[in-house]
Design an enzyme around this catalytic site. Structure first.
Site, PDB file in Angstrom:
ATOM      1  CG  ASN A  46      -0.390  -0.137   2.527  1.00  0.00           C
ATOM      2  OD1 ASN A  46       0.667  -0.728   2.696  1.00  0.00           O
ATOM      3  ND2 ASN A  46      -1.048   0.411   3.527  1.00  0.00           N
ATOM      4  CB  ILE A  47       1.769   3.657  -2.273  1.00  0.00           C
ATOM      5  CG1 ILE A  47       2.688   2.466  -2.588  1.00  0.00           C
ATOM      6  CG2 ILE A  47       2.530   4.986  -2.393  1.00  0.00           C
ATOM      7  CD1 ILE A  47       3.123   2.361  -4.046  1.00  0.00           C
ATOM      8  CD  GLU A  48      -1.495   4.824   4.432  1.00  0.00           C
ATOM      9  OE1 GLU A  48      -1.017   5.678   5.216  1.00  0.00           O
ATOM     10  OE2 GLU A  48      -2.201   3.866   4.807  1.00  0.00           O
ATOM     11  CB  CYS A  57      -5.156  -1.568  -1.700  1.00  0.00           C
ATOM     12  SG  CYS A  57      -6.529  -0.757  -0.883  1.00  0.00           S
ATOM     13  CD  GLU A  59      -5.313  -5.985  -1.256  1.00  0.00           C
ATOM     14  OE1 GLU A  59      -4.669  -4.913  -1.120  1.00  0.00           O
ATOM     15  OE2 GLU A  59      -6.176  -6.355  -0.452  1.00  0.00           O
ATOM     16  CB  CYS A  90     -10.800  -2.491   0.272  1.00  0.00           C
ATOM     17  SG  CYS A  90     -10.170  -1.900  -1.315  1.00  0.00           S
ATOM     18  CB  CYS A  93      -8.651  -4.673  -3.791  1.00  0.00           C
ATOM     19  SG  CYS A  93      -7.468  -3.339  -3.481  1.00  0.00           S
TER      20      CYS A  93
HETATM   21  N1  THU Z   1      -5.254  -1.468   2.486  1.00  0.00           N
HETATM   22  C1  THU Z   1      -4.674  -2.336   1.593  1.00  0.00           C
HETATM   23  O1  THU Z   1      -3.540  -2.131   1.159  1.00  0.00           O
HETATM   24  N2  THU Z   1      -5.395  -3.418   1.206  1.00  0.00           N
HETATM   25  C2  THU Z   1      -6.645  -3.713   1.654  1.00  0.00           C
HETATM   26  O2  THU Z   1      -7.257  -4.640   1.160  1.00  0.00           O
HETATM   27  C3  THU Z   1      -7.256  -2.906   2.708  1.00  0.00           C
HETATM   28  C4  THU Z   1      -6.588  -1.624   3.014  1.00  0.00           C
HETATM   29  C5  THU Z   1      -4.487  -0.285   2.905  1.00  0.00           C
HETATM   30  C6  THU Z   1      -5.007   1.025   2.408  1.00  0.00           C
HETATM   31  C7  THU Z   1      -4.471   1.978   3.457  1.00  0.00           C
HETATM   32  O3  THU Z   1      -3.156   2.347   3.092  1.00  0.00           O
HETATM   33  C8  THU Z   1      -4.393   1.147   4.725  1.00  0.00           C
HETATM   34  O4  THU Z   1      -4.497  -0.210   4.316  1.00  0.00           O
HETATM   35  C9  THU Z   1      -5.496   1.456   5.718  1.00  0.00           C
HETATM   36  O5  THU Z   1      -6.725   1.412   5.124  1.00  0.00           O
END
Ligand code: THU
Length: 136
Positions: A46-48, A57, A59, A90, A93
């Site tokens: 995940n990259i925010e 996310c 995935e 989520c 995804c």
């Molecule tokens: N996140 C994922 O990378 N995959 C998921 O299926 C659920 C959520 C990440 C997004 C965000 O960076 C962090 O988790 C919190 O929501």
């Protein structure tokens, strides 16, 4: 479904990917390892973003890397989060999975230390999905 040795390998690669997570806002690192039908593994994290919405996310990072490389056939994905319970994908995804994967696509999710692992087909995660076939 894929055998337990392959599941373990994918989870190991997902752990590696989780170390690359950029998650300074949620502090929830996620890693994914996507197995292609021809046996390659694409990793994603995940990259925010400070503006939150552009966050991607783990995935989808893995899927988009693979699609960019011309790969469109997938067997399984392992996803590992940072929490006490398994990190289920989520809704966004799941929809991306429905774009490229068959209902039998195998989703392996694990909690932080892999003490809990849940394996489910995409058809259980996103039943009655809207997909590319609906637009034909
Ligand atoms: N996140 C994922 O990378 N995959 C998921 O299926 C659920 C959520 C990440 C997004 C965000 O960076 C962090 O988790 C919190 O929501």
């Amino acid at each position: 479904m894929i055998d337990t040795a392959k599941q373990a390998e994918l989870l190991e690669r997902a752990v590696e990917a989780r170390d690359r997570s950029y998650s300074p806002y949620s502090h929830y690192a996620v890693g994914a390892a996507l197995l292609t039908k021809d046996g390659r593994i694409y990793q994603g994290c995940n990259i925010e973003n400070a503006s939150y919405t552009p966050t991607i996310c783990a995935e989808r990072t893995a899927f988009f890397k693979a699609v960019f490389d011309g790969v469109r056939e997938f067997e399984a994905i392992a996803i590992i989060g940072s929490g006490d319970s398994p990190a289920f994908p989520c809704g966004v995804c799941r929809q991306v999975m429905a774009e490229f994967c068959e209902p039998s696509f195998c989703i392996i999710t694990a909690n932080r230390d892999r003490s809990e692992v849940v394996v489910s087909p995409l058809s259980d995660m996103l039943p009655h999905s809207f997909g590319p076939r609906d637009l034909l």
